[in-house]
Design an enzyme around this catalytic site. Structure first.
Site, PDB file in Angstrom:
ATOM      1  N   PHE A 152       0.809  -1.226   0.000  1.00 33.33           N
ATOM      2  CA  PHE A 152       0.000   0.000   0.000  1.00 33.33           C
ATOM      3  C   PHE A 152       0.839   1.272   0.000  1.00 33.33           C
ATOM      4  O   PHE A 152       0.365   2.329  -0.388  1.00 33.33           O
ATOM      5  CB  PHE A 152      -0.944   0.001   1.226  1.00 33.33           C
ATOM      6  CG  PHE A 152      -0.289   0.467   2.503  1.00 33.33           C
ATOM      7  CD1 PHE A 152      -0.160   1.823   2.797  1.00 33.33           C
ATOM      8  CD2 PHE A 152       0.232  -0.450   3.419  1.00 33.33           C
ATOM      9  CE1 PHE A 152       0.456   2.260   3.962  1.00 33.33           C
ATOM     10  CE2 PHE A 152       0.852  -0.020   4.579  1.00 33.33           C
ATOM     11  CZ  PHE A 152       0.974   1.338   4.850  1.00 33.33           C
ATOM     12  N   LYS A 176      -1.061  -7.060  -9.291  1.00 30.38           N
ATOM     13  CA  LYS A 176      -2.043  -7.119  -8.193  1.00 30.38           C
ATOM     14  C   LYS A 176      -1.618  -6.052  -7.185  1.00 30.38           C
ATOM     15  O   LYS A 176      -0.744  -6.271  -6.349  1.00 30.38           O
ATOM     16  CB  LYS A 176      -2.020  -8.509  -7.552  1.00 30.38           C
ATOM     17  CG  LYS A 176      -3.318  -8.937  -6.862  1.00 30.38           C
ATOM     18  CD  LYS A 176      -3.773  -8.057  -5.726  1.00 30.38           C
ATOM     19  CE  LYS A 176      -3.009  -8.276  -4.440  1.00 30.38           C
ATOM     20  NZ  LYS A 176      -3.388  -7.298  -3.392  1.00 30.38           N
ATOM     21  N   GLU A 179      -4.942  -3.680  -1.984  1.00 28.54           N
ATOM     22  CA  GLU A 179      -6.386  -3.416  -1.949  1.00 28.54           C
ATOM     23  C   GLU A 179      -6.705  -2.122  -1.196  1.00 28.54           C
ATOM     24  O   GLU A 179      -7.822  -1.634  -1.241  1.00 28.54           O
ATOM     25  CB  GLU A 179      -7.132  -4.606  -1.329  1.00 28.54           C
ATOM     26  CG  GLU A 179      -6.787  -4.922   0.130  1.00 28.54           C
ATOM     27  CD  GLU A 179      -5.541  -5.793   0.301  1.00 28.54           C
ATOM     28  OE1 GLU A 179      -4.573  -5.633  -0.475  1.00 28.54           O
ATOM     29  OE2 GLU A 179      -5.540  -6.607   1.239  1.00 28.54           O
ATOM     30  N   SER A 229       5.400  -6.870   3.422  1.00 31.45           N
ATOM     31  CA  SER A 229       5.992  -7.143   4.734  1.00 31.45           C
ATOM     32  C   SER A 229       6.785  -8.460   4.700  1.00 31.45           C
ATOM     33  O   SER A 229       6.535  -9.322   3.844  1.00 31.45           O
ATOM     34  CB  SER A 229       4.879  -7.218   5.778  1.00 31.45           C
ATOM     35  OG  SER A 229       3.955  -8.220   5.397  1.00 31.45           O
ATOM     36  N   CYS A 284       9.396   2.017   3.296  1.00 28.63           N
ATOM     37  CA  CYS A 284      10.310   0.905   3.600  1.00 28.63           C
ATOM     38  C   CYS A 284      11.728   1.424   3.818  1.00 28.63           C
ATOM     39  O   CYS A 284      12.562   0.721   4.364  1.00 28.63           O
ATOM     40  CB  CYS A 284      10.300  -0.105   2.476  1.00 28.63           C
ATOM     41  SG  CYS A 284      10.876   0.592   0.930  1.00 28.63           S
ATOM     42  N   GLU A 385       8.912  -3.909  13.152  1.00 24.60           N
ATOM     43  CA  GLU A 385       8.742  -2.851  12.152  1.00 24.60           C
ATOM     44  C   GLU A 385       7.419  -2.157  12.464  1.00 24.60           C
ATOM     45  O   GLU A 385       6.344  -2.724  12.246  1.00 24.60           O
ATOM     46  CB  GLU A 385       8.705  -3.431  10.737  1.00 24.60           C
ATOM     47  CG  GLU A 385       8.551  -2.342   9.696  1.00 24.60           C
ATOM     48  CD  GLU A 385       8.354  -2.836   8.269  1.00 24.60           C
ATOM     49  OE1 GLU A 385       7.735  -3.888   8.077  1.00 24.60           O
ATOM     50  OE2 GLU A 385       8.826  -2.134   7.355  1.00 24.60           O
TER      51      GLU A 385
HETATM   52  P1  NAD Z   1       1.587  -6.558   3.095  1.00 22.49           P
HETATM   53  O1  NAD Z   1       2.632  -7.600   3.189  1.00 22.49           O
HETATM   54  O2  NAD Z   1       0.462  -6.574   4.070  1.00 22.49           O
HETATM   55  O3  NAD Z   1       0.873  -6.622   1.640  1.00 22.49           O
HETATM   56  C1  NAD Z   1       1.636  -6.613   0.455  1.00 22.49           C
HETATM   57  C2  NAD Z   1       0.831  -7.297  -0.643  1.00 22.49           C
HETATM   58  O4  NAD Z   1       0.587  -8.657  -0.274  1.00 22.49           O
HETATM   59  C3  NAD Z   1      -0.542  -6.666  -0.883  1.00 22.49           C
HETATM   60  O5  NAD Z   1      -0.784  -6.649  -2.278  1.00 22.49           O
HETATM   61  C4  NAD Z   1      -1.492  -7.586  -0.145  1.00 22.49           C
HETATM   62  O6  NAD Z   1      -2.766  -7.638  -0.745  1.00 22.49           O
HETATM   63  C5  NAD Z   1      -0.800  -8.929  -0.241  1.00 22.49           C
HETATM   64  N1  NAD Z   1      -1.061  -9.786   0.937  1.00 22.49           N
HETATM   65  C6  NAD Z   1      -1.300  -9.372   2.214  1.00 22.49           C
HETATM   66  N2  NAD Z   1      -1.465 -10.434   3.018  1.00 22.49           N
HETATM   67  C7  NAD Z   1      -1.327 -11.534   2.249  1.00 22.49           C
HETATM   68  C8  NAD Z   1      -1.378 -12.947   2.521  1.00 22.49           C
HETATM   69  N3  NAD Z   1      -1.617 -13.422   3.745  1.00 22.49           N
HETATM   70  N4  NAD Z   1      -1.168 -13.792   1.493  1.00 22.49           N
HETATM   71  C9  NAD Z   1      -0.929 -13.338   0.256  1.00 22.49           C
HETATM   72  N5  NAD Z   1      -0.864 -12.006  -0.049  1.00 22.49           N
HETATM   73  C10 NAD Z   1      -1.057 -11.127   0.931  1.00 22.49           C
HETATM   74  O7  NAD Z   1       2.331  -5.151   3.100  1.00 22.49           O
HETATM   75  P2  NAD Z   1       1.700  -3.689   3.160  1.00 22.49           P
HETATM   76  O8  NAD Z   1       1.161  -3.459   4.525  1.00 22.49           O
HETATM   77  O9  NAD Z   1       0.806  -3.459   1.999  1.00 22.49           O
HETATM   78  O10 NAD Z   1       3.001  -2.801   2.921  1.00 22.49           O
HETATM   79  C11 NAD Z   1       3.884  -2.438   3.942  1.00 22.49           C
HETATM   80  C12 NAD Z   1       5.051  -3.380   4.030  1.00 22.49           C
HETATM   81  O11 NAD Z   1       5.747  -3.411   2.783  1.00 22.49           O
HETATM   82  C13 NAD Z   1       6.080  -2.942   5.053  1.00 22.49           C
HETATM   83  O12 NAD Z   1       6.524  -4.081   5.737  1.00 22.49           O
HETATM   84  C14 NAD Z   1       7.185  -2.336   4.211  1.00 22.49           C
HETATM   85  O13 NAD Z   1       8.468  -2.356   4.795  1.00 22.49           O
HETATM   86  C15 NAD Z   1       7.137  -3.204   3.012  1.00 22.49           C
HETATM   87  N6  NAD Z   1       7.771  -2.563   1.870  1.00 22.49           N
HETATM   88  C16 NAD Z   1       8.998  -2.994   1.502  1.00 22.49           C
HETATM   89  C17 NAD Z   1       9.652  -2.385   0.447  1.00 22.49           C
HETATM   90  C18 NAD Z   1      11.015  -2.828   0.029  1.00 22.49           C
HETATM   91  O14 NAD Z   1      11.487  -2.344  -0.962  1.00 22.49           O
HETATM   92  N7  NAD Z   1      11.658  -3.740   0.718  1.00 22.49           N
HETATM   93  C19 NAD Z   1       9.019  -1.346  -0.250  1.00 22.49           C
HETATM   94  C20 NAD Z   1       7.747  -0.940   0.143  1.00 22.49           C
HETATM   95  C21 NAD Z   1       7.132  -1.557   1.214  1.00 22.49           C
END
Ligand code: NAD
Length: 501
Positions: A152, A176, A179, A229, A284, A385
């Protein structure tokens, strides 16, 4: 900006007409109101998107490099012309300030510009005459259908880390997005169509775990680029590799900024505030831990505190606003919970963001910036985090202790050192176990022509995003060994009658 009430998928060059059974709500975090309803794709809808991408692949990969590059340039021009609209969409659904959103779109645009150079990036090697009349050459070819799953916090930039390069290299894409802020992806889809990209080359499926799981196991998906994450990144990596896919899964972070006693403390305080609270800490590459060598700690904490008092928190669209709301009420409450946890664990809450003035609707998902001092590694505010506007100060006795702390952390996305000693900075760059390092730069995000990626629990897989590593990820090598005999019929025969004939 177009107000949207329903956000759906984009499959085979147009919005999806089906009405799904599952939906989610998209909020405007500054007002706390629902601004749209987003469809959640079923496995059958994911199959439709992958099917469209698979059908489009053969023609797209055979489309000349010249034509593909023309489409890339057209997309770049359109995105540049519409970047304010994309930024406004990002602010409306994510909450970050408009300036920040525009910065994110610009960083994504830079990847599109990098991808315009694909003819050069795809050049192979050639060795002439490795044996008698034998030549060897290498070429790189696209993989097929590639899926991108994004978080997000950067709904525009993170997808753009991947899809311009994937498409330029001849792949077809299913994106994808998160959401929580799904609309930017559809804006991109429309721009691609205007740029002349054939139907089916770029598709968007909206949704949650159901859609992700289908992509991870779908036999026609060749590769997965994931950002999110760490627990989900690990799950995506393990599941998709088990299904035989190439995977890069970028995870979470806990970025440390080391401040040595000889640093310019005003510069360090400015950097800490910008990197800690920009985008409400939902980056991030945000700095969440300041590792301060003890003699300057009191002074630095005082300078940061003074700067935090004046931070303008409010609606991202308001001019002069420096920090917006958090993305959802649940996330705001989770972050606020860490303030209690830190106090209970014995950290000193120097600035309490719950008391910060806010210029916005009372129902918005607000939390001002907070500063903890006297944090130790055993506390949850250090270990987890938090992904919000909470900065923790850990005091250490020496440079060596600072590096040891950074290297002991399970994450390794970004880090920074503030010092006036070039030798110390050089030593840090060599010793620190982190993928992206800033020297007097708090958020060292690489330019598009370098590659972006962390180490350890911040990335699963061995290839970083964009730059030459991105091109490598979206292509596979082929080496051709050829032998052509000397002409055996006495000369070149072009089929014309000869004087003897
Ligand atoms: P998230 O892991 O909750 O979601 C990321 C994606 O995975 C979304 O599209 C979501 O719909 C999907 N998803 C969520 N739960 C899932 C599950 N159980 N099974 C399959 N798919 C699932 O992350 P977020 O809250 O959207 O974003 C924040 C996180 O992203 C933070 O931890 C941040 O550090 C990380 N991030 C990392 C970088 C990097 O370059 N390393 C860059 C941006 C964000």
């Amino acid at each position: 900006m177009v107000e949207q009430t329903r956000v759906t998928h984009w499959i085979n060059g147009k919005p999806w007409s089906g009405t799904g059974e599952r939906h989610g709500e998209v909020y405007d975090p500054a007002t706390g109101k629902v601004r749209a309803v987003v469809d959640f794709a079923s496995p059958a809808e994911v199959d439709a998107a992958v099917g469209a991408a698979a059908a489009a692949f053969d023609e797209w990969r055979r489309t000349s490099l010249t034509r593909r590059t023309q489409v890339l340039f057209a997309f770049r021009e359109l995105l540049n012309a519409h970047k304010e609209e994309v930024a406004a969409l990002v602010t409306a659904e994510h909450g970050k300030t408009l300036d920040d959103a525009l910065g994110e779109v610009t960083r994504g645009l830079e990847v599109a510009e990098f991808a315009c150079g694909i003819p050069h990036l795809l050049k192979g090697g050639y060795s002439e005459g490795v044996s008698t009349r034998v030549d060897v050459y290498s070429i790189r070819q696209p993989l097929g259908v590639v899926a991108i799953i994004s978080p997000f916090n950067f709904p525009a930039m993170v997808p753009m880390w991947f899809f311009p390069v994937a498409i330029a290299a001849g792949n077809t894409v299913v994106l994808k997005p998160s959401e929580k802020d799904p609309s930017a992806a559809l804006f991109f889809a429309d721009l691609w169509a205007q740029a002349g990209l054939p139907d089916g080359v770029f598709n968007v499926v909206q949704g949650d775990k159901v859609a992700v799981d289908r992509l991870l196991e779908h036999p026609d998906v060749a590769a997965i680029s994931f950002v999110g994450s760490t627990p989900i990144a690990r799950y995506v990596y393990e599941t998709a590799t088990r299904h035989g896919k190439r995977v890069q899964a970028l995870g979470g972070a806990k970025n440390h900024m080391v401040v040595l006693p000889d640093a310019d403390l005003d510069a360090a305080a400015d950097a800490a505030v910008n990197a800690g609270f920009g985008s409400a800490g939902e980056r991030c590459m945000a700095i969440s831990v300041l590792v301060v060598v003890a003699p300057v700690a009191d002074d630095l904490v005082a300078r940061i505190t003074q700067r935090m008092t004046g931070l303008m928190v409010g609606e991202g669209l308001h001019p002069g606003c420096q920090m917006g709301p958090l993305v959802t009420a649940a996330h705001r409450d989770k972050v606020a919970g860490y303030l209690e946890a830190g106090i209970e664990a014995g950290a000193r809450l120097v600035v309490d963001g719950r008391r910060h003035p806010v210029d916005g609707a009372p129902e918005g998902f607000w939390l001002g910036p907070s500063l903890f001092d006297q944090v130790t590694p055993d506390m949850s505010v250090y270990a987890d985090e938090i992904f919000g506007p909470v900065l923790s100060v850990v005091r250490v006795g020496s440079y060596a202790e600072a590096v040891e702390l950074v290297n002991a952390n399970p994450y390794g996305n970004g880090t920074a050192i503030f010092t006036n000693d070039g030798g110390a900075a050089r030593r840090f760059q060599e010793e620190v176990q982190v993928g992206m390092v800033g020297i007097n730069v708090p958020i060292p995000v690489p330019m598009a022509y370098f590659s972006f990626g962390g180490w350890k629990a911040s990335l699963f897989g061995d290839t970083h995003a964009h730059g030459t590593e991105g091109v490598h990820f979206y292509t596979r090598g082929k080496v051709v060994t050829s032998r052509w005999p000397d002409p055996s019929h006495g000369g070149i025969n072009l089929g014309f009658p000869t004087t003897q004939g």
